[in-house]
Design a protein around this motif. Sequence first.
Motif, short mmCIF file in Angstrom:
data_model
loop_
_atom_site.label_atom_id
_atom_site.label_comp_id
_atom_site.label_asym_id
_atom_site.label_seq_id
_atom_site.Cartn_x
_atom_site.Cartn_y
_atom_site.Cartn_z
N LEU A 136 -36.13 -2.99 -13.70
CA LEU A 136 -35.23 -2.58 -14.83
C LEU A 136 -35.53 -4.07 -15.78
CD1 LEU A 136 -31.88 -1.44 -13.73
CD2 LEU A 136 -33.62 -0.36 -14.69
N ARG A 137 -36.09 -3.75 -17.14
CA ARG A 137 -36.45 -4.87 -18.01
C ARG A 137 -35.19 -4.87 -19.08
NH1 ARG A 137 -42.95 -4.42 -19.14
NH2 ARG A 137 -43.31 -3.44 -16.99
N ASP A 138 -34.35 -3.83 -19.34
CA ASP A 138 -33.68 -4.04 -20.35
C ASP A 138 -32.16 -3.29 -19.86
OD1 ASP A 138 -33.80 -1.52 -21.68
OD2 ASP A 138 -35.98 -2.31 -21.96
N VAL B 48 -29.46 -7.09 -16.65
CA VAL B 48 -30.74 -6.99 -15.87
C VAL B 48 -31.11 -8.46 -15.48
CG1 VAL B 48 -31.32 -5.03 -16.67
CG2 VAL B 48 -31.93 -6.80 -18.05
N MET B 49 -30.50 -9.49 -15.96
CA MET B 49 -31.08 -10.85 -15.65
C MET B 49 -30.64 -11.53 -14.53
SD MET B 49 -31.16 -12.93 -19.50
CE MET B 49 -32.19 -12.34 -20.57
N TYR B 50 -31.35 -11.92 -13.54
CA TYR B 50 -31.20 -12.85 -12.39
C TYR B 50 -30.66 -14.02 -12.57
CZ TYR B 50 -32.25 -14.65 -7.89
OH TYR B 50 -31.94 -15.45 -6.61
N ALA B 51 -29.57 -14.43 -11.92
CA ALA B 51 -29.01 -15.76 -12.19
C ALA B 51 -29.85 -16.77 -11.46
CB ALA B 51 -27.62 -15.91 -12.10
N ARG B 52 -30.10 -17.74 -11.55
CA ARG B 52 -30.87 -19.09 -10.67
C ARG B 52 -30.07 -19.16 -9.44
NH1 ARG B 52 -29.31 -24.33 -12.34
NH2 ARG B 52 -29.96 -23.54 -14.32
N SER B 53 -30.68 -19.13 -8.50
CA SER B 53 -30.23 -19.11 -7.10
C SER B 53 -31.33 -18.98 -6.00
CB SER B 53 -29.05 -18.24 -6.81
OG SER B 53 -29.37 -16.90 -6.55
N GLY B 54 -31.09 -19.61 -4.66
CA GLY B 54 -32.12 -19.48 -3.53
C GLY B 54 -33.43 -19.65 -4.03
#
Length: 240
Positions: free
Chosen positions: A14-16, A35-41
């Motif tokens: 998914l882009r938007d 759709v934005m992945y949050a910084r982790s791992g």
Amino acid sequence: MPATEPLFAEDSYLRDCTARVIAVEEKGVLLDRTVMYARSGGQPGDAGTLRWQGGEATVAEAIKGEEGAILHGLAPGSAAPPVGAEVQVAIDWARRHRHMRMHTTMHLLCSVLPGIYATGNQIGMDKSRLDFDLPEPPAKEWFTEKLNALVAADHPVGFTWITEAELDANPTLVRTLSVQPPKGAGRVRLVRIGPEGAPVDLQPCGGTHVRSTGEIGRVEVTKLESKGRQNRRIHFILPE
């Protein structure tokens, strides 16, 4: 702080999406879904844009807030949308897809070292690295050959959900010592490479991945580095 629905957890492609602004915090904009992945791992958060009637803002990086919230950290000079506004969320797809290819490669690295625990990792656009509790690693050429054979086999990449209790009953599924699986929601996502009956790799992971290993492209292990008596760091790039 209300939780954000992580649409990327079900579909990394998914882009938007459209979303509603719940709050504007010092660290970023809180949306009801994204759709934005949050910084982790070890994987950086997504960047991109928020657009609404009469305005637009640049997202420098999505980061985790409290209790499942995802904050969209704005670039300097970007004005935040008003609370309650409907926004169009769009990711920097080239950046995201590069991270997806890198992250899936890390799972393949785990697969060629069965029974060996990862002790740290970092995903980047140009290069990435994965650390292992491994006193005597094979040569970098061995890793390059093994990884590219798995890429060429074009194994499917999918996921399934299990309960946290099921994960606790199967601790060998966890391959990392430094990053624990995302827990607290009652269920955990298992990322599988290869067929269900005989997976090449199977481990809990909340990151984003490509649909098949062939999408990764050529992998090159560039350096093996000693980071302690038993800790070995494996550096790799995607030259294409």
